[in-house]
Design an enzyme around this catalytic site. Sequence first.
Site, short mmCIF file in Angstrom:
data_model
loop_
_atom_site.label_atom_id
_atom_site.label_comp_id
_atom_site.label_asym_id
_atom_site.label_seq_id
_atom_site.Cartn_x
_atom_site.Cartn_y
_atom_site.Cartn_z
CG ASN A 71 -1.82 1.15 1.32
OD1 ASN A 71 -1.38 2.28 1.11
ND2 ASN A 71 -3.07 0.95 1.65
CG HIS A 99 0.95 6.40 4.64
ND1 HIS A 99 -0.03 7.34 4.91
CD2 HIS A 99 0.52 5.24 5.18
CE1 HIS A 99 -0.99 6.76 5.61
NE2 HIS A 99 -0.69 5.49 5.78
CG HIS A 134 -8.29 3.90 1.27
ND1 HIS A 134 -8.43 3.77 2.63
CD2 HIS A 134 -9.52 4.20 0.79
CE1 HIS A 134 -9.70 3.98 2.96
NE2 HIS A 134 -10.38 4.26 1.85
NE ARG A 176 -9.38 8.33 4.45
CZ ARG A 176 -9.61 7.50 5.47
NH1 ARG A 176 -8.82 6.46 5.68
NH2 ARG A 176 -10.59 7.71 6.30
NE ARG A 236 -7.65 11.26 5.69
CZ ARG A 236 -8.04 10.68 6.82
NH1 ARG A 236 -7.20 9.92 7.50
NH2 ARG A 236 -9.25 10.85 7.27
CG HIS A 237 -3.68 9.01 1.53
ND1 HIS A 237 -4.54 8.26 0.76
CD2 HIS A 237 -3.82 8.55 2.80
CE1 HIS A 237 -5.16 7.39 1.51
NE2 HIS A 237 -4.77 7.53 2.77
CD GLU A 297 -6.69 -0.44 1.30
OE1 GLU A 297 -6.74 0.68 1.84
OE2 GLU A 297 -5.88 -1.30 1.63
CB THR A 351 -9.43 1.64 7.66
OG1 THR A 351 -9.00 2.23 6.45
CG2 THR A 351 -10.78 1.00 7.48
CD GLU A 409 -7.01 -6.34 3.40
OE1 GLU A 409 -7.10 -6.20 2.16
OE2 GLU A 409 -6.38 -5.55 4.13
CG HIS A 469 -5.51 -1.66 9.37
ND1 HIS A 469 -5.12 -1.02 10.51
CD2 HIS A 469 -6.03 -0.71 8.58
CE1 HIS A 469 -5.42 0.25 10.41
NE2 HIS A 469 -5.96 0.47 9.24
#
Length: 243
Positions: free
Chosen positions: A6, A9, A42, A44, A48-49, A69, A100, A150, A190
């Site tokens: 993932n 970030h 992801h 969102r 935000r990213h 995601e 999450t 998942e 996660h």
Amino acid sequence: MRLGVNIDHVATIRQARRTVEPEPIYAALLVQEALADGITVHLREDRRHIQDQDVYQIKEIIKIPLNLEMSLNEEIVNIALDVKPHQATLVPENRQEITTEGGLDVDQNFDRVKKVVERLHKKGIIVSLFIDPVEWQIEQAKQTGADAIEIHTGSYANAKVDREREIELEKIINAAKYASSLGLHVHAGHGLTYENVKPIAAIKEIEELNIGHSIIAKSVFVGIKEAVRLMRQLIYEARWKLV
Ligand code: PXP
């Protein structure tokens, strides 16, 4: 066992300055070169990213599977239907959360989840549901027609003492066995780190791990290819014992 990396970030660092670097597509290319099995992002609702163009770019350029995601939000679902990732993982989303929190409550959102699963399936997208290791949720997940679950490993990862961690691990082992017995593919993710990944990687029924924060954090010091290699090595060591 497949490793999905993932790269959210990488985008978090870029968005901290609303600039153009570091580019998630470049991270995705390096992750691919490091022989990871997939890229996970992801998108969102609050962006935000990861941004919409990152998803389109990764899908277009990267050869390994893209796992998107996503929440059940209509705008996001429409983007997913347009991008057509290899796999979509449906997650709950709350704008206030840092990351999450908790799995999708399939039971409470059954009709909505089922409809989104059907729409994604029509475009040939594999669908996975991110849920807590709870039998009832697994049964409901199966009823939606999803291909995979998942298992949310957050409670295991956040456990403060050994006994608590063992209890959480036991729940994940039982959930993986149960889901597999129902014919669901089993993924997990996660909060997984270089320190806590091995007991999860050693669960035979789990076919895929999705790991983000810990790999990106390590890559600040050792580079992303080395960070992926080190994680793969730990997974390999845990799996090897199963043979
Ligand atoms: N799997 C799912 C469904 C997630 O939502 C996340 C976080 O985006 C991850 C895996 C990766 O979690 P982490 O960044 O803690 O490794």
